[in-house]
Design a protein around this motif. Structure first.
Motif, PDB file in Angstrom:
ATOM      1  N   GLN A   3       0.731  -1.249   0.000  1.00  0.00           N
ATOM      2  CA  GLN A   3       0.011  -0.110  -0.046  1.00  0.00           C
ATOM      3  C   GLN A   3       0.831   1.128   0.147  1.00  0.00           C
ATOM      4  O   GLN A   3       1.793   1.383   0.755  1.00  0.00           O
ATOM      5  N   ALA A  23       2.505   7.379   2.713  1.00  0.00           N
ATOM      6  CA  ALA A  23       2.956   6.316   3.666  1.00  0.00           C
ATOM      7  C   ALA A  23       3.015   5.031   3.046  1.00  0.00           C
ATOM      8  O   ALA A  23       1.919   4.596   2.434  1.00  0.00           O
ATOM      9  N   SER A  25       3.379   0.751   2.816  1.00  0.00           N
ATOM     10  CA  SER A  25       3.521  -0.631   3.859  1.00  0.00           C
ATOM     11  C   SER A  25       3.556  -1.764   2.812  1.00  0.00           C
ATOM     12  O   SER A  25       3.224  -1.669   1.574  1.00  0.00           O
ATOM     13  N   GLY A  26       4.101  -2.987   3.200  1.00  0.00           N
ATOM     14  CA  GLY A  26       4.271  -3.870   2.691  1.00  0.00           C
ATOM     15  C   GLY A  26       5.438  -4.076   1.290  1.00  0.00           C
ATOM     16  O   GLY A  26       5.485  -5.134   0.768  1.00  0.00           O
ATOM     17  N   PHE A  29      10.844  -0.248   2.100  1.00  0.00           N
ATOM     18  CA  PHE A  29      10.807   0.924   1.815  1.00  0.00           C
ATOM     19  C   PHE A  29      12.236   1.477   1.896  1.00  0.00           C
ATOM     20  O   PHE A  29      12.721   2.397   0.934  1.00  0.00           O
ATOM     21  N   LYS A  75       9.932   5.897   9.228  1.00  0.00           N
ATOM     22  CA  LYS A  75       8.527   6.029   9.109  1.00  0.00           C
ATOM     23  C   LYS A  75       7.873   5.231   7.854  1.00  0.00           C
ATOM     24  O   LYS A  75       6.820   5.514   7.799  1.00  0.00           O
ATOM     25  N   SER A  76       8.870   5.062   7.066  1.00  0.00           N
ATOM     26  CA  SER A  76       8.397   4.378   5.745  1.00  0.00           C
ATOM     27  C   SER A  76       7.730   5.501   4.816  1.00  0.00           C
ATOM     28  O   SER A  76       6.539   4.906   4.229  1.00  0.00           O
ATOM     29  N   THR A  77       7.860   6.809   5.141  1.00  0.00           N
ATOM     30  CA  THR A  77       7.067   7.840   4.463  1.00  0.00           C
ATOM     31  C   THR A  77       7.797   8.589   3.452  1.00  0.00           C
ATOM     32  O   THR A  77       8.843   9.028   3.717  1.00  0.00           O
TER      33      THR A  77
END
Length: 115
Positions: A3, A23, A25-26, A29, A75-77
């Motif tokens: 995502q 953001a 996820s999965g 990153f 933060k994988s952002t």
């Protein structure tokens, strides 16, 4: 499940600023090249900015000096700070993750700059 969720778009007057976030996820990153793309109505999707896993950046000529791409691996952002916005920056902005395991796109966030 991968995502990529963009946020931070909106309506702003010319000369204003916006900060986009993506953001993730999965995905791994911190290992991936990440990019921001945009697509205006009737136009092809184009690269706005890209950042490698170690922080090297590249920008489209049209945004250089006005936009800044950054990432927070903890933060994988992914972020895109957009300053001195122009009406021609109006588009849907997409986040993209690139890796040898596959490329993934977010759903996009609308940025509209009024004159």
């Amino acid at each position: 499940q991968v995502q990529l969720v963009e946020s931070g778009g909106g309506l702003v007057q010319a000369g204003g600023s916006l900060r986009l976030s993506c953001a993730a996820s999965g995905i791994m990153f911190s290992s991936n090249v990440m990019g921001w793309y945009r697509q205006a109505p009737g136009q092809q999707r184009e690269l706005v900015a890209q950042i490698t896993r170690i922080g090297n950046t590249d920008y489209a000529a049209s945004v250089k000096g006005r936009f800044t791409i950054s990432r927070d691996n903890a933060k994988s952002t992914l972020y895109l700070q957009m300053n001195s916005l122009k009406p021609e920056d109006t588009a849907v902005y997409y986040c993209k993750s690139l890796s040898s395991y596959g490329d993934y796109w977010g759903q996009g966030t609308q940025v509209t700059v009024s004159s």
